[in-house]
Design an enzyme around this catalytic site. Sequence first.
Site, PDB file in Angstrom:
ATOM      1  N   PRO A 123       0.843  -1.207   0.000  1.00  0.00           N
ATOM      2  CA  PRO A 123       0.000   0.000   0.000  1.00  0.00           C
ATOM      3  C   PRO A 123       0.878   1.257   0.000  1.00  0.00           C
ATOM      4  CG  PRO A 123      -0.608  -1.507   1.783  1.00  0.00           C
ATOM      5  CD  PRO A 123       0.679  -1.995   1.217  1.00  0.00           C
ATOM      6  N   GLU A 124       0.653   2.124  -0.931  1.00  0.00           N
ATOM      7  CA  GLU A 124       1.389   3.381  -0.998  1.00  0.00           C
ATOM      8  C   GLU A 124       0.429   4.510  -0.617  1.00  0.00           C
ATOM      9  OE1 GLU A 124       4.637   3.976  -3.011  1.00  0.00           O
ATOM     10  OE2 GLU A 124       4.797   2.104  -4.121  1.00  0.00           O
ATOM     11  N   HIS A 153      -5.998 -14.243   8.700  1.00  0.00           N
ATOM     12  CA  HIS A 153      -5.204 -13.008   8.730  1.00  0.00           C
ATOM     13  C   HIS A 153      -6.022 -11.763   9.070  1.00  0.00           C
ATOM     14  CE1 HIS A 153      -2.085 -15.503   7.114  1.00  0.00           C
ATOM     15  NE2 HIS A 153      -2.678 -15.635   5.949  1.00  0.00           N
ATOM     16  N   ARG A 190       1.208 -10.640   6.055  1.00  0.00           N
ATOM     17  CA  ARG A 190       2.641 -10.642   6.365  1.00  0.00           C
ATOM     18  C   ARG A 190       2.971  -9.988   7.710  1.00  0.00           C
ATOM     19  NH1 ARG A 190       5.770  -9.066   0.952  1.00  0.00           N
ATOM     20  NH2 ARG A 190       7.531  -9.681   2.244  1.00  0.00           N
ATOM     21  N   ARG A 206      24.117  17.472  -5.016  1.00  0.00           N
ATOM     22  CA  ARG A 206      23.956  16.033  -4.776  1.00  0.00           C
ATOM     23  C   ARG A 206      24.107  15.219  -6.058  1.00  0.00           C
ATOM     24  NH1 ARG A 206      19.500  14.401  -0.496  1.00  0.00           N
ATOM     25  NH2 ARG A 206      20.775  12.533  -0.691  1.00  0.00           N
TER      26      ARG A 206
END
Length: 283
Positions: A2-3, A103, A122, A164
């Site tokens: 999930p983002e 789960h 998980r 950078r």
Amino acid sequence: MPELPEVETTRRGIAPHVEGREIVEVVVRQGRLRVPVPGDFVERLVGARIGPLARRAKYLLIPLRAAEGGKLGEVSSSATLLWHLGMSGSLRIARLGELPRKHDHIDLVVDGGVILRYHDPRRFGFVDWLVGGVECDPRLVRLGPEPLSETFDGERLYRLSRGRRLAVKPFLMDNAVVVGVGNIYAAEALFLAGIDPRRAAGRISLERYERLVAAIREVLAAAITQGGTTLRDFVSGTGEPGYFKQRLNVYGRHGQACRRCGGELRLVNLGQRASVFCIECQH
Ligand SMILES: [Zn+2]
């Protein structure tokens, strides 16, 4: 995984069902998540009322108020839950009487016959108390701005990147620079902006960073909108949250033809993450 858009989709999907509701029962079937479920979790939650849900980066924030005259914990009458979905977690709405699946680790049962149910095969996700507010919690304090907020702009990327040599893609994925730009969204936004993901962050002009910020916003907003179209799944309890289904231009498409120029998309490893890009369209 999930983002940010999935977490935002989750927030929007569950909010109408739980906001303003009182928690009447809490069931923890499995408390050994990435961080163990707090020992006082059940005791403090039962009787509390859920306030307006918020999100910071990939954390869902659930504010709680103590029941009339009651206390939520030792000293205060309010507290906030910090929920992270980890790699495989999801929060959805189930109806009272709907049996848990494998789960399904945590249920918050609210009045009105609705269950907020946490599923995580998980167990890399976790739920914990927010410590000292959004501005002070050690897990949130060093996070960069929200990508869809006003404080995130091309000027910021330009300023932070000067000098950078780090490639622009891992630079974008650094949570201290901006939050919520994961692998998929970084790859897609760089394609839209025509920027080679391997280019040194410090060698990109302000103008190009402004284009990149617009591309990041476009990709994330589209993903959130897309998630919104599958929100019915949350209430029917039949499906997973509305994961990113928008048309991807580069992510996961290496070896296939670029949609813009027809050339073959290439794969490169940057900061241990696979990155797909078009050598013709991205410079
Ligand atoms: Zn191309």
